[in-house]
Design a protein around this motif. Structure first.
Motif: not given
Length: 714
Positions: A398-412, A414-423
C-alpha cells in the motif's frame, strides 16, 4: 590604378540602407502533426498515402500496412549502425521509435501537468525495481495470444470497409452497438501462465497495438485493448507484483487518454480558432467536438465491470473540460465515491492514487482529502486481511499509493486541511506502524522538527494493535507492518534537514539511542546509524561523538559483522568528516582509529585515511601539534604509506604523497625547534621511499634552519 580608383569611388559613394518589409518577407511554414519519426523504420508511408495540404488532419494519419513488401535498399544491408544498435525504445530520447515517442507528454502541456509527470516519474521506476515476483502471473488467454501483423486482428482491419458498405445510418449504428456489446465479452475465458518479464513485454506490445489500431481509425478496437488490460488490475492473485502491474497498465491508460484528448482537440480546432491544451474554455469548443466527447463517455458507461469503468473514465478525466469547466471537479468527486465500491482495499487505494494523479494534472484538488479519508475508514480491512504474504510485506504494498496521495495533499491542499490530516493520522499511528511511517515520510521537515519529541514517543510505543487480538495465532501476535529501525531512520532524515529546537536535540538523541542501542539486529542498527550520525556530528561536540563511535564498534564487532558492512561504515565516516564541528578534536578521540581499523580492504582504509587527512589539512593553514593529535595524524599517514607497493601506479603515488605533504606543511611546534627537528628526522625514516615527502621534509628543514639563524642573529 584601376583597383585604387574603385576603392576611392566606393569610399566616396554615400550608402543608403534599403527599406524592407520584414513581415511580408517572412515565410511561415505550415506544419502538420505526425505520429512517426521520418528516420524510423517501424512504420512507413507509401507515396499514394500522402495527403494534400488542405486535407483533414485525421485523414492524413494513415499508416501503410503493405509497405513492408517494399524493400528499402538502404535498410536491406546486413551491417547495422553501431550508434543505433542499442536503440530499443529506452535509449536516448532523441532516438526513440515512433511508438515510444507517442507516450511522451505533449510539449504544450500545462505547467501543472509537467510537475505532476516529474513527480510520478521518479516514483515509477522505484516501484518497478522494488515490487517484483518470481511467481507465474495468470492472465486471460486472449490477452496473451498474438495475432498476425503486429497483433491487429485481420477481421478488425476490415471494420472500416464494412462500415463503408453499410448503406443506411441505422445499420451503422446497429453495427457500432454490437461492437460495444462485445467490449466486456472476452470470448475465451481460459487463463494462461506467464512470467513477469513476459507480462511486461506483452503489455508494451499491447501499448503499441493500441496506437496502431488508433491510427487505423479502429476506436472500438482500441477501447477493447484498454479494457482487457485494465481488467488485470482487478486480479490480486500475485499481490507482491501488483504495484508494478499498476504502473505498467496505467502507462497504457495514459496513452489512451492522450489519444482521445488529442482527437477531440483536433476535431474542435479550426484555422480561425485553434484549441491549445489548457488554454481554451468550453464555450469555444464546437458542438461536433462536444458530441464526440460525450460519445466517448457513453462508451465507457457501457462497461459492465466497476474496476475497468473506473480506471478508463479516470484516464479520460481531462476530456471533461471540452464540455464544461465544472464537470471535471464533479466527475472527480463522483469517481472518488465510486472507489468506495471497490471491494479489495489494495485495488481501491491504487484506483484512488490514479485518480489523484490525473486530477492533479488538470488542477482538480477537491478529491484528494476524500480519497485518503476513504482509505482510513477502510483501514480495518487491511489490518484484518487474511493473505498468504507476511503482514509487513502486505502492508508495504500500500505504501507507494498512499505516499503519493499524501504528497498531493501536502503540496496542493490548504495548510489547515493538511494539519487536520496529519493530526488524524498521528492519532491512529499508535496502533499502526504503517500510518506512522506514512506520516514521517510525507510531513514536512519543519512539522517533524516541531513534533520531534512526540514522534519519538510514538515510535517507541508503536504497535499494530490488530495483531494482538485473541483470534490470531501466537506467531501473529507480534507482527509489525514497519520495523522500528525504518521509523527511526525516517525520523532522522527529516531532522537532519531541519533540526528541532536546541534544547530538544539532546533529549531526542538520548531517547532514540536508548532504544536503537538495544537492537539485536545489527543490520537494523546500522540502518539507523547511517542517518543519525550526521545529525549527531552537526549538533554535538566530537567528545560526544566518540561515545557513539564506541557503540558502533561494539555492535558491528559481533560475529565480525563489519566485514559485510564496509559500505555502511564508509558512509558513516564520510558523514562524520563532512559535518563534524572540529576535525582536530575528532582526530584526538581514542575511538576514531579503532573505527578506521574496521575497514578490511586496503583501498577503503586508504580512502578513509586520506579523507581524514585532507579534512585536517584544509581546516587551517597552521597549527601547533598536540601529542594526541600528532599520534593520530602519523598513524593515518603510516597507513597510507603501508598501502603503497611496487604495483602502485605513479599517479597513485603522487596523490598519496600530496596528502601527506599537505599535512606536514601545517604542523609546527612553536618555539620548541629541537622537537620539530626530531619530528622531521622521524618522518624521514618513516617515509624514506616517498620522494615527494622527502622533498617537502628538506624544505621544512631549510625553513627551520632559517628560523634558527634569524633568532640567533636577530
Amino acid at each position: 590604378m584601376g583597383s585604387h580608383e574603385v576603392n576611392s569611388n566606393a569610399l566616396s559613394y554615400r550608402w543608403k540602407p534599403a527599406i524592407r518589409d520584414y513581415e511580408r518577407e517572412k515565410t511561415i511554414l505550415k506544419l502538420l502533426p505526425t505520429d512517426k519519426h521520418p528516420l524510423s523504420k517501424s512504420v512507413s508511408t507509401t507515396p499514394g498515402e500522402i495527403t494534400k495540404k488542405g486535407a483533414n488532419l485525421e485523414g492524413s494519419r494513415k499508416v501503410s500496412l503493405t509497405a513492408a513488401s517494399i524493400t528499402d535498399p538502404l535498410l536491406s544491408l546486413t551491417l547495422s549502425d553501431p550508434l543505433s544498435a542499442h536503440v530499443d525504445g529506452t535509449g536516448h530520447p532523441l532516438t526513440e521509435t515512433s511508438y515510444e515517442s507517442t507516450r511522451k507528454l505533449s510539449s504544450t502541456s500545462s505547467s501543472n501537468k509537467k510537475v505532476t509527470s516529474k513527480g510520478w516519474h521518479s516514483r515509477k521506476f522505484d516501484i518497478l525495481s522494488k515490487y517484483v515476483t518470481s511467481e507465474k502471473l495468470y492472465v486471460a488467454a486472449s490477452l496473451v495470444a498474438k495475432d498476425e501483423d503486429g497483433g491487429i486482428n485481420p477481421e478488425t482491419r476490415r471494420v472500416s470497409v464494412t462500415q463503408q458498405n453499410m448503406g443506411t445510418m441505422s445499420e451503422k449504428v446497429k453495427h457500432r452497438l454490437e461492437q460495444l456489446d462485445e467490449l466486456d465479452d472476452d470470448g475465451n475465458k481460459e487463463t494462461a501462465e506467464i512470467s513477469q518479464q513476459d507480462f511486461i513485454k506483452r503489455v508494451e506490445e499491447l501499448d503499441k497495438n493500441l496506437i496502431v489500431a488508433w491510427q487505423l481509425d479502429q476506436r472500438v478496437k482500441s477501447l477493447k485493448i484498454v479494457i482487457q488490460c485494465v481488467k488485470l488490475l482487478g486480479d490480486v492473485s500475485v499481490m507482491e507484483f501488483y504495484p508494478s502491474k499498476f504502473v505498467l497498465v496505467t502507462d497504457l491508460l495514459d496513452t489512451f487518454g492522450r489519444l482521445v484528448f488529442e482527437r477531440i482537440l483536433v476535431k474542435g480546432s479550426s484555422p480561425a480558432m485553434p484549441l491549445k491544451p489548457g488554454m481554451f474554455r468550453s464555450n469555444q469548443v464546437p458542438d461536433a467536438a462536444k458530441e464526440t466527447c460525450r460519445n466517448w463517455f457513453y462508451k465507457i458507461a457501457s462497461i459492465r465491470e466497476l474496476v475497468p469503468r473506473l480506471f478508463v473514465e479516470t484516464a479520460l478525466l481531462p476530456c471533461y473540460q471540452f464540455l464544461k469547466e465544472a464537470d471535471s471537479s464533479t466527475a472527480a468527486n463522483r469517481l472518488c465515491n465510486m472507489v468506495q465500491g471497490v471491494g479489495n482495499p489494495l485495488v481501491a487505494v491504487y484506483a484512488a492514487a490514479y485518480l489523484t494523479r490525473i486530477s492533479l494534472s488538470i488542477g482538480c484538488y477537491q478529491c484528494f482529502l476524500p480519497c485518503f479519508n476513504n482509505f482510513q475508514n477502510k483501514f480495518h480491512q487491511v489490518e484484518s486481511a487474511q493473505v498468504s504474504l507476511s503482514y509487513s510485506t502486505y502492508c508495504w504494498l500500500y505504501y507507494p499509493a498512499l505516499e503519493w496521495i499524501l504528497h498531493c495533499i501536502s503540496d496542493k491542499c490548504d495548510n489547515q486541511d493538511v494539519t487536520q490530516v496529519y493530526s488524524r493520522l498521528l492519532a491512529r499511528s499508535s496502533t499502526s506502524s504503517l500510518l506512522l511511517s506514512l506520516a514521517l515520510s510525507s510531513m514536512s521537515s519543519f512539522a517533524v522538527a516541531d513534533k520531534a519529541t512526540q514522534l519519538v514517543n510514538l515510535i517507541r510505543n508503536s504497535s499494530d494493535s490488530s495483531s494482538t487480538s485473541e483470534d490470531k495465532p501466537s506467531n501473529e501476535k507480534t507482527r509489525r507492518a514497519v520495523d522500528k529501525s525504518v521509523l527511526y531512520r525516517q525520523l532522522g532524515v527529516k531532522l537532519v534537514e531541519t533540526p528541532p529546537a536546541f534544547d530538544d536535540c539532546k533529549s531526542v538523541v538520548n531517547s532514540v539511542w536508548k532504544e536503537v542501542g538495544s537492537f539485536t539486529d545489527v543490520d537494523g542498527y546500522i540502518h539507523v546509524v547511517e542517518v543519525w550520525i550526521e545529525f549527531i556530528a552537526k549538533h554535538f561536540p566530537p567528545n560526544r561523538l566518540n561515545y557513539f563511535l564506541s557503540d558502533i564498534i561494539t555492535k558491528v564487532s559481533v560475529d565480525r559483522s563489519y566485514e559485510r558492512m564496509t559500505s555502511s561504515l564508509d558512509l558513516i565516516l564520510s558523514r562524520i568528516v563532512d559535518n563534524v564541528t572540529d576535525i582536530r578534536e575528532l582526530l584526538m578521540q581514542d575511538k576514531l582509529l579503532p573505527f578506521i581499523d574496521l575497514f578490511q580492504k586496503d583501498s577503503l582504509r586508504v580512502q578513509a585515511c586520506s579523507r581524514l587527512l585532507n579534512a585536517f589539512a584544509s581546516c587551517c593553514e597552521s597549527l601547533e601539534a598536540d601529542p594526541f593529535l600528532l599520534n593520530s595524524v602519523m598513524h593515518l599517514a603510516k597507513s597510507i604509506r603501508d598501502s603503497m607497493s611496487v604495483t602502485s601506479t605513479i599517479d597513485e603515488q603522487r596523490q598519496l604523497s600530496s596528502v601527506i605533504t599537505s599535512v606536514l606543511r601545517r604542523i609546527h611546534f612553536g618555539s620548541d625547534l629541537e622537537r620539530e627537528l626530531n619530528f622531521y628526522v622521524e618522518c624521514r625514516a618513516n617515509f624514506a621511499d616517498m620522494d615527494a615527502v622527502l622533498v617537502q621534509l628538506i624544505h621544512s628543514v631549510n625553513r627551520l634552519a632559517a628560523e634558527i639563524n634569524r633568532r640567533v642573529y636577530a
